[in-house]
Write an enzyme that holds these catalytic residues in place. Structure first.
Site, PDB file in Angstrom:
ATOM      1  N   SER A  58       0.847  -1.184   0.000  1.00 15.87           N
ATOM      2  CA  SER A  58       0.000   0.000   0.000  1.00 15.87           C
ATOM      3  C   SER A  58       0.891   1.245   0.000  1.00 15.87           C
ATOM      4  CB  SER A  58      -0.947  -0.033   1.199  1.00 15.87           C
ATOM      5  OG  SER A  58      -1.947   0.940   1.076  1.00 15.87           O
ATOM      6  N   HIS A  77      -8.133  -4.835  -1.052  1.00 14.31           N
ATOM      7  CA  HIS A  77      -6.831  -4.243  -0.755  1.00 14.31           C
ATOM      8  C   HIS A  77      -5.910  -5.227  -0.039  1.00 14.31           C
ATOM      9  CE1 HIS A  77      -3.981  -1.063  -0.459  1.00 14.31           C
ATOM     10  NE2 HIS A  77      -4.029  -0.999   0.856  1.00 14.31           N
TER      11      HIS A  77
END
Length: 701
Positions: free
Chosen positions: A559, A674
């Site tokens: 991320s 994610h």
């Protein structure tokens, strides 16, 4: 009730977010077509890259054994039954194991749980529900209405993205409520407004979303009426990040509030009266609501404010706000120079605060008194990571899990004035007697001391390959958890790496929350290079101390950490020999136009403003990749269903590497959001891939 991360919650419909990304590709970018998430051409390229990577890494020596062992570790029945929430006299838990990869949502009495002998009743079998409904359901959470806790709003994601469906669930019968509250797939945020109404933030249609693609409006939706008839409570502005309602509860009352996120770190907090009137909180924009106890709101400050220091916990009486009286804000606790407030939860009369002190956990119990708050430290093991799991609103009882890199987790029941009681302790999952952990400090470019944790075999001498994992953003600290879970979402690759005679490092670079708001703000916006310098300093310290060597160091992050390692490989290709890049932000010129990206401009800046692009452009990996440079061969992984960080970032970076003739490994999971994986099966596969990748690129000991 424990309050979680209100300001960062996404509220937009997934379909709306994806439509924005798919309908506005960057026509000036030769690789812009890869932003078409499900486009035929884009997916064909993804499948080709996946196949090429699988053909090498899945066939590598040791892959099958690593994957099997990783899955055994991650799905072991011997695991902590974490108390996800204490609701009245019961405990809720989501249990995942080999037989139930998506999980069992279940309930047990608080007394049986605290005694270490819980009697569970399964409420939802997520795997079974998914099969019955033809969906790939992944559990997202549940909000159960206080104080009776008879009904909950359950949220489930199809494939593991941030977008979820919401359904009303009846706890006594263990069934979904026919004709009850329900919302279709969206990044919705709901909160109970009594037994027969909900506060709702979602995609209400044209004009209801912010520029970030999140809900701009909070409405009151009454039972038995269509959502279209819901009454507006508060409407934000198009330039906001989001507007969301939430309810905090104490032993006797529920307190509805609204969070209008001006940007990722600044929010206008308001109280909602019984008749729907919205009254602003006296708190500054740089404050975060944490909980409520005895009718007093508990919040933390990110900046100095009216004599209160940044990083402090403050409180005030909610009744004074609602009555229009002068509100007195008081300090609850002011952390020291090496401390940071990480978590807060209120029980009946005690406020439990989890602190970090030089990145080691500490749990304290605070009680209000006529001369201020008194605090007592819980007698939990030192030099460890502490997770404050949950607290009971009806008695002064909290649950905390304690672990360290070489010490398996133990769950404790903690009450003031009593010795912590072990509820459940896990056996060792590996032989730690041959390993050692030390905390060290490197010196960054500007003289700042950067802590890091080093794990390696005892008595090890001479340079060995090293894997360094870090994050460095959004005030999220990295703490030393049990090695089977390191690095995050690729555990137990860290364990395998150390067992092979190599070194594993967890670096606490700036941008995180290890030392409070100041540590985070030191790497914001134009100061971002500090985080990169900190990581370089840790790597250089390993070289200087003879622990590792240039070219034999791997950088790992996901991320924001994926952005981090993308920068690192370009700034110091001489220093790093491998790069583990997960769900990365890469094209920082485009990030604010892709999915949830606009909400992060408080962290990085606005690339559409020339003044901000001037400093963002100095490090943006997509723009700074150069032809003819010998870069380390990265392992890039993401998910097609990542509706937070657009998979186009990873795809375009791979395409540009290919254009320049640079080699890479690429793995894109179809599901998982994610997290880049919907369950532990995908995590185990990734742990094996990362391990054999590191062995190929760094050689291993």
């Amino acid at each position: 009730m424990r309050l979680r991360a209100v300001a960062a919650l996404g509220l937009a419909a997934l379909t709306a977010s994806i439509a924005i990304a798919q309908n506005t590709p960057d026509a000036t970018d030769p690789h812009g077509w890869l932003e078409d998430i499900d486009g035929e051409k884009a997916m064909a390229q993804v499948k080709a890259w996946n196949a090429a990577t699988d053909a090498v890494l899945e066939k590598a020596p040791g892959f099958a054994a690593y994957r099997k062992r990783a899955l055994d570790l991650l799905q072991d029945d011997r695991q902590i039954a974490t108390p996800d929430a204490v609701i009245g006299s019961n405990v809720l838990n989501l249990w995942r194991d080999k037989a139930n990869p998506r999980g069992l949502w279940r309930i047990a009495s608080l007394d049986s749980f605290a005694a270490g002998k819980p009697k569970w009743r399964v409420l939802i079998d997520v795997d079974k529900l998914g099969k019955a409904e033809g969906k790939s359901w992944v559990w997202d959470g549940a909000d159960c209405r206080a104080p009776q806790y008879l009904r909950c709003i359950v949220t489930l994601s199809d494939g593991g993205g941030d977008a979820t469906v919401a359904r009303e669930f009846d706890l006594p019968t263990g069934t979904f409520v026919a004709g009850g509250f329900a919302l279709p797939t969206a990044k919705s945020r709901t909160a109970w407004a009594g037994a027969d109404a909900l506060y709702v933030g979602t995609d209400f249609g044209v004009g209801s979303l912010t520029d970030s693609g999140y809900s701009c409006i909070v409405k009151l939706w009454k039972r038995g009426t269509p959502l279209t008839s819901a009454a507006t409570i508060l409407e934000g502005e198009k330039g906001d990040v989001s507007v969301a309602a939430f309810v905090v509860t104490d032993a006797t009352s529920a307190w509805p509030m609204i969070n209008r996120a001006v940007d990722f770190y600044r929010s206008e907090i308001s109280h909602v009266t019984a008749n729907g009137k919205v009254i602003p909180s006296p708190l500054p924009l740089e404050a975060s609501v944490r909980d409520v106890i005895g009718g007093r709101l508990i919040a933390t400050l990110d900046k100095d404010w009216k004599g209160h220091k940044a990083g402090s916990i403050v409180e005030y009486a909610i009744a004074d706000v609602l009555a229009g009286k002068k509100v007195q804000v008081r300090d609850v606790i002011v952390p020291g120079a090496t401390q940071a407030i990480e978590d807060v939860a209120a029980s009946k009369t005690v406020l439990w605060v989890k602190l970090l002190d030089n990145v080691s956990g500490k749990l304290v119990a605070l009680r209000p008194g006529p001369k201020g708050w008194t605090q007592t430290a819980a007698a939990l093991p030192a030099n460890a990571t502490i997770h404050l799991n949950a607290a009971s609103g009806r008695q002064d009882l909290a649950f905390a899990t304690v672990e360290a890199m070489l010490t398996p987790p133990t769950l404790y029941a903690v009450a003031p004035g009593k010795a912590p009681a072990k509820v459940q302790a896990l056996p060792a999952r590996f032989d730690a007697s041959t390993m050692e952990v030390t905390q060290r400090f490197a010196t960054s470019r500007d003289g700042t001391r950067i802590p890091y944790f080093l794990v390696r075999k005892k008595g090890q001498t001479g340079p060995v390959p090293a894997l360094i994992h870090a994050y460095g953003g959004f005030q999220v600290p990295q703490t030393p958890t049990y090695l089977t879970g390191q690095p995050y979402r690729s555990g137990p690759a860290g364990l395998f790496w150390v067992e092979g005679g190599n070194a594993y490092v967890l670096a606490n670079i700036r941008g995180g929350g290890e030392y409070g708001p100041g540590w985070h703000q030191a790497a914001l916006r134009e100061k971002r290079q500090n985080a990169y310098d900190d990581f370089h300093a840790v790597a250089e310290d390993l070289v200087a101390k003879g622990i590792s060597a240039k070219g034999r160091i791997a950088a790992s992050g996901r991320s924001n950490g994926g952005l981090l390692v993308g920068v690192l490989m370009e700034q110091r290709p001489d220093l790093y020999g491998a790069i583990v890049m997960g769900s990365p932000l890469i094209d920082m010129k485009r990030y604010s136009h892709l999915l949830a990206g606009a909400s992060w401009m408080g962290e990085y800046g606005d690339p559409d403003k020339a003044t901000d692009w001037a400093f963002i452009s100095q490090y943006s990996p997509y723009q700074n990749l150069k032809q003819g440079v010998r870069y380390p061969k990265p392992f890039i992984y993401t998910s097609t269903r990542d509706d937070r960080v657009h998979p186009g970032h990873a795809r375009k970076f791979a395409a540009k590497l290919a254009e320049y003739g640079d080699a890479f490994y690429y793995s894109e999971a179809i599901e998982g959001g994610h997290a880049a994986g919907a369950d532990k099966i995908e995590d185990a596969r990734r742990a094996a891939m990362v391990t054999v990748y590191l062995e190929r690129e760094l050689g291993g000991q």
